[in-house]
Design a protein around this motif. Structure first.
Motif, short mmCIF file in Angstrom:
data_model
loop_
_atom_site.label_atom_id
_atom_site.label_comp_id
_atom_site.label_asym_id
_atom_site.label_seq_id
_atom_site.Cartn_x
_atom_site.Cartn_y
_atom_site.Cartn_z
N ALA A 1 0.08 2.28 13.19
CA ALA A 1 -0.78 1.25 12.59
C ALA A 1 -2.27 1.80 13.04
O ALA A 1 -2.34 1.83 13.74
CB ALA A 1 0.13 -0.29 12.93
N ASP A 2 -2.71 2.64 11.30
CA ASP A 2 -3.69 2.35 11.70
C ASP A 2 -4.41 1.17 11.61
O ASP A 2 -5.37 0.76 12.70
CB ASP A 2 -4.25 3.11 10.46
N GLU A 3 -4.82 0.66 10.64
CA GLU A 3 -5.47 -1.17 10.73
C GLU A 3 -3.94 -2.25 10.11
O GLU A 3 -3.03 -2.57 9.36
CB GLU A 3 -6.90 -0.76 9.77
N ASN A 4 -4.49 -3.65 10.30
CA ASN A 4 -3.80 -4.60 10.17
C ASN A 4 -4.98 -5.19 8.53
O ASN A 4 -5.78 -4.69 8.44
CB ASN A 4 -4.58 -5.91 11.05
N VAL A 5 -3.14 -5.88 7.91
CA VAL A 5 -4.00 -5.98 6.41
C VAL A 5 -3.27 -7.35 6.11
O VAL A 5 -2.69 -7.54 6.52
CB VAL A 5 -3.51 -5.17 5.01
N THR A 6 -4.37 -7.80 5.37
CA THR A 6 -4.33 -9.74 5.03
C THR A 6 -3.56 -9.56 3.98
O THR A 6 -4.31 -9.31 2.56
CB THR A 6 -6.16 -10.17 5.19
N VAL A 7 -2.55 -10.20 3.41
CA VAL A 7 -1.59 -10.08 2.55
C VAL A 7 -2.11 -11.88 2.05
O VAL A 7 -1.56 -12.77 3.03
CB VAL A 7 -0.92 -9.42 2.72
N LYS B 1 1.13 -10.40 9.54
CA LYS B 1 0.05 -9.14 8.74
C LYS B 1 0.44 -8.24 7.88
O LYS B 1 1.99 -7.75 8.69
CB LYS B 1 -1.15 -8.75 9.47
N GLY B 2 0.04 -7.51 6.86
CA GLY B 2 -0.18 -6.37 6.24
C GLY B 2 0.04 -5.77 7.51
O GLY B 2 -1.14 -5.30 8.25
N ILE B 3 0.24 -3.64 7.77
CA ILE B 3 -0.06 -2.70 8.21
C ILE B 3 -0.60 -1.27 6.81
O ILE B 3 -0.33 -1.49 6.46
CB ILE B 3 0.53 -2.60 9.36
N ILE B 4 -2.08 -0.77 7.38
CA ILE B 4 -1.83 0.97 6.87
C ILE B 4 -1.48 1.96 7.99
O ILE B 4 -1.70 2.11 8.56
CB ILE B 4 -3.52 0.83 6.30
N ILE B 5 -0.44 2.21 6.97
CA ILE B 5 -0.14 3.86 8.06
C ILE B 5 0.20 4.99 6.92
O ILE B 5 0.02 5.18 5.96
CB ILE B 5 1.44 3.24 8.05
N ASP B 6 -0.45 5.88 7.59
CA ASP B 6 -0.86 7.34 7.26
C ASP B 6 -1.14 6.69 5.99
O ASP B 6 -0.83 7.89 4.62
CB ASP B 6 0.77 7.56 6.83
N GLY B 7 -2.33 5.49 5.90
CA GLY B 7 -2.68 5.86 4.24
C GLY B 7 -2.08 4.95 3.50
O GLY B 7 -1.76 5.11 1.99
N ARG B 8 -1.07 4.70 3.92
CA ARG B 8 0.16 3.35 2.47
C ARG B 8 0.07 2.07 3.34
O ARG B 8 -0.40 2.23 4.12
CB ARG B 8 1.10 4.13 2.66
N THR B 9 -0.47 1.45 2.29
CA THR B 9 -0.42 -0.60 2.59
C THR B 9 1.11 -0.71 2.47
O THR B 9 2.15 -1.04 1.58
CB THR B 9 -1.39 -0.89 2.04
N MET B 10 1.53 -1.04 3.82
CA MET B 10 2.99 -1.64 3.88
C MET B 10 2.82 -3.78 3.84
O MET B 10 1.78 -4.45 5.16
CB MET B 10 2.97 -1.64 4.83
N VAL B 11 3.65 -3.80 3.24
CA VAL B 11 3.23 -5.18 3.66
C VAL B 11 4.48 -6.49 4.14
O VAL B 11 5.44 -5.72 3.63
CB VAL B 11 2.80 -6.10 2.06
N PRO B 12 4.23 -7.34 4.34
CA PRO B 12 6.17 -7.92 5.31
C PRO B 12 7.00 -8.49 4.27
O PRO B 12 5.73 -9.75 3.20
CB PRO B 12 5.34 -9.35 6.31
N VAL B 13 8.04 -8.45 3.51
CA VAL B 13 8.69 -8.81 2.93
C VAL B 13 9.28 -10.34 2.79
O VAL B 13 8.81 -10.81 1.86
CB VAL B 13 10.32 -8.13 3.45
N ARG B 14 9.26 -10.33 4.13
CA ARG B 14 10.10 -12.15 3.97
C ARG B 14 8.26 -13.18 3.69
O ARG B 14 8.69 -14.03 2.34
CB ARG B 14 9.76 -12.61 5.52
N GLY B 15 7.33 -13.00 4.54
CA GLY B 15 6.56 -14.04 3.66
C GLY B 15 5.54 -13.91 1.96
O GLY B 15 5.65 -14.37 1.35
N VAL B 16 6.17 -12.47 1.83
CA VAL B 16 5.95 -12.71 0.58
C VAL B 16 6.72 -12.69 -0.53
O VAL B 16 5.80 -13.63 -1.49
CB VAL B 16 5.46 -10.78 0.12
N PHE B 17 7.91 -12.54 -0.54
CA PHE B 17 8.52 -12.63 -1.25
C PHE B 17 8.93 -14.57 -1.05
O PHE B 17 9.87 -14.61 -2.49
CB PHE B 17 10.50 -11.94 -1.79
#
Length: 198
Positions: free
Chosen positions: A20-26, A36-52
């Motif tokens: 992971a490059d950076e942590n992301v607040t979601v 937290k979400g994370i940025i990987i290779d320029g793509r923002t990934m977010v946690p499925v469970r919490g978001v949905f």
């Protein structure tokens, strides 16, 4: 011996997920997601469970197939995501994000934009603060509902009208009512205050 060690290290690198490059607040529907979400290779990934879950979905996890099934009975929607696959399904529709859904640091992650596409949600990205905002109620009807609900917390008193002689006075219930009439100050009840109206 050195060749075997180098080969083993190379194989390990190929099977290790990108770091992971950076942590992301979601935020999901206005709620802060614990993971937290994370940025990987320029793509923002977010946690499925919490978001949905904040969108009203029940999340079931099948550890054997590494598949998450998200169900929203009210919207009659079922989303199926399997770790590492290039696409996932929303009811009978197949969605292929630019980055596969995957388990990262023990959390099932989905690309941010794919979440918006999956549930027709509005997705906003604050690059300066590295914060993602996901709103599943992004339709005009839902926006109108939100605006109406925002007024629920505001006090809207009822109106009351009283006629005294030729004068009609309108005031609000639960707000002290000022009664205006001409009386002899010597005959005024105890506690009455005299004011001058210009």
């Amino acid at each position: 011996m050195k060749k075997i060690i180098i080969a083993a290290v190379t194989a390990l690198m190929l099977t290790t997920p990108a770091m992971a490059d950076e942590n992301v607040t979601v935020y999901s529907n206005g709620n802060l997601v614990a993971d937290k979400g994370i940025i990987i290779d320029g793509r923002t990934m977010v946690p499925v469970r919490g978001v949905f879950e904040y969108m009203g979905y029940d999340v079931e996890w099948d550890a054997n197939t590494k598949t998450a099934v998200l169900t929203n009975s009210d919207k009659e929607t079922v989303i199926k995501l399997t770790n590492g696959e290039s696409s996932f399904t929303v009811n009978d529709n197949v969605i292929t994000p630019d980055v596969p859904q995957q388990i990262i640091e023990g959390r099932f992650m989905l690309p941010l934009r794919a979440v918006g596409e999956a549930v027709d949600a509005k997705v906003n990205w604050d690059n300066e603060n590295k914060t993602a905002y996901i709103d599943a109620d992004s339709t005009d009807e839902a926006s109108e509902k939100t605006e109406n609900n925002s007024n629920d917390n505001e006090f809207t008193p009822e109106k009351k009208t009283e006629t005294i002689g030729n004068t009609t006075i309108t005031s609000e219930i639960n707000v002290p009512f000022i009664r205006i009439e001409g009386i002899d100050p010597n005959e005024a009840p105890e506690g009455t205050k005299e004011i001058e109206i210009q």
